[in-house]
Design an enzyme around this catalytic site. Structure first.
Site, short mmCIF file in Angstrom:
data_model
loop_
_atom_site.label_atom_id
_atom_site.label_comp_id
_atom_site.label_asym_id
_atom_site.label_seq_id
_atom_site.Cartn_x
_atom_site.Cartn_y
_atom_site.Cartn_z
N ASP A 153 61.35 76.62 28.27
CA ASP A 153 60.84 75.47 29.02
C ASP A 153 61.96 74.73 29.75
OD1 ASP A 153 58.31 76.04 28.01
OD2 ASP A 153 58.60 74.73 26.27
N LYS A 154 61.58 73.97 30.75
CA LYS A 154 62.53 73.20 31.56
C LYS A 154 63.47 72.37 30.69
CE LYS A 154 62.70 69.27 34.73
NZ LYS A 154 61.92 68.21 35.41
#
Length: 304
Positions: A138-139
């Site tokens: 994820d970011k």
């Protein structure tokens, strides 16, 4: 123009059509589906409907899918933290806050943009938006990713993920004090029918998911843990830890409203191991915790 067709079952009965359709393809966003509906590309039993239409049992839905937009993903010079590289594979340490690959409306500043500038040879299996990308984090998760530089390497690495021979260990800080030293969470994960942008533990349209964890350190209100993935579902650690009552600190999506303001979940993909696609040698890499993660640990220690 490509056509998509489906029949509504009792699973989606009485749900809004603009919520139902994204569940059939994770690449479709709700806003994209709403645009298709407004453009008259979606019909129910041969008739154009509005986005708030409530689906009925046995409704026949058709979508005239528009031609995919040709996106121009450009190389960008970046100071990438490369841990290993040869003619087949590359291992990179992604910083927190960086998106892995471009998406419509977000074509710059991603890891893929940086990789395209760093090396011209990336596998093409995942197309123009995700060249070389075998798996994602994820970011707001930092840590190690393996990248394939050709299709031969890509297929080998994907096979290893499917066969569960890739070692992936994460460090995390969770809310609450876990009383036992280790455990295994074996609970299927699927898209949340009430929020299509989130995942949840469910028996409906789900896939098996297994996470092993062990406690590294306990604090007054938090626990520092290591998680090892057996499967790699979207948001797996975040969903599983919430499921057993210990959500990740700082997690804006799955954590409590009152959580640590640290710009995203406290999660770091610190260990990555796999067999080299060509030599078959097992290779393992370890990235230390980023500075902000270490600072948070020290604050929790001092607060004890």
């Amino acid at each position: 123009m490509e056509k998509f067709e489906t029949i509504i079952t009792d699973v989606h009965e009485n749900e809004r059509i603009d919520k139902v359709l994204p569940s059939f393809n994770e690449e479709w966003s709700r806003s994209q589906v709403q645009d298709w509906i407004k453009e008259g590309l979606v019909t129910v039993n041969g008739k154009v409907v509005k986005g708030n239409y409530k689906c009925k049992l046995n409704d026949h839905i058709e979508i005239d899918l528009p031609e995919p937009e040709i996106l121009d993903v450009l190389p960008e010079e970046m100071d990438l933290d490369i841990y290993y590289e040869d003619s087949d594979v590359l291992v990179v340490n992604k910083p927190k806050g960086m998106v892995v690959h471009p998406a419509p409306g977000h074509l710059t500043g991603t890891l893929v943009n940086g990789l395209m500038a760093h090396c011209k040879d990336l596998s093409g299996i995942n197309g123009v938006l995700r060249p070389g990308i075998v798996h994602r984090i994820d970011k707001d998760t930092s840590g190690l990713l393996m990248v394939a530089k050709n299709d031969f390497a890509h297929e080998s690495l994907v096979d290893q993920l499917v066969n569960k021979t890739v070692v992936r260990k994460y460090k995390a800080i969770v809310h609450g004090v876990i009383p036992h030293d280790k455990g295994t969470i074996d609970a299927p994960i699927g898209r949340d029918k009430n929020d299509r942008q989130s995942m949840t533990v469910t028996d409906e349209n789900s896939k098996p998911a297994v996470t092993h964890f062990r406690v590294l350190e306990r604090f007054k209100d938090f626990t520092f843990i290591e998680c090892q993935l057996e499967t790699g579902r979207t948001h797996q650690i975040r969903v599983h830890m919430k499921y057993i009552g210990y959500p990740l600190a700082g997690d804006p999506k799955y954590g409590p409203k009152k959580t640590l303001d640290i710009g995203g979940q406290a999660l770091h993909a610190g260990v990555l191991g796999f067999h080299h696609p060509r030599t078959k040698e097992f290779m393992q890499f370890e990235a230390p915790l980023p500075a902000d993660f270490e600072n948070l640990l020290n604050k929790l220690r001092n607060a004890n």
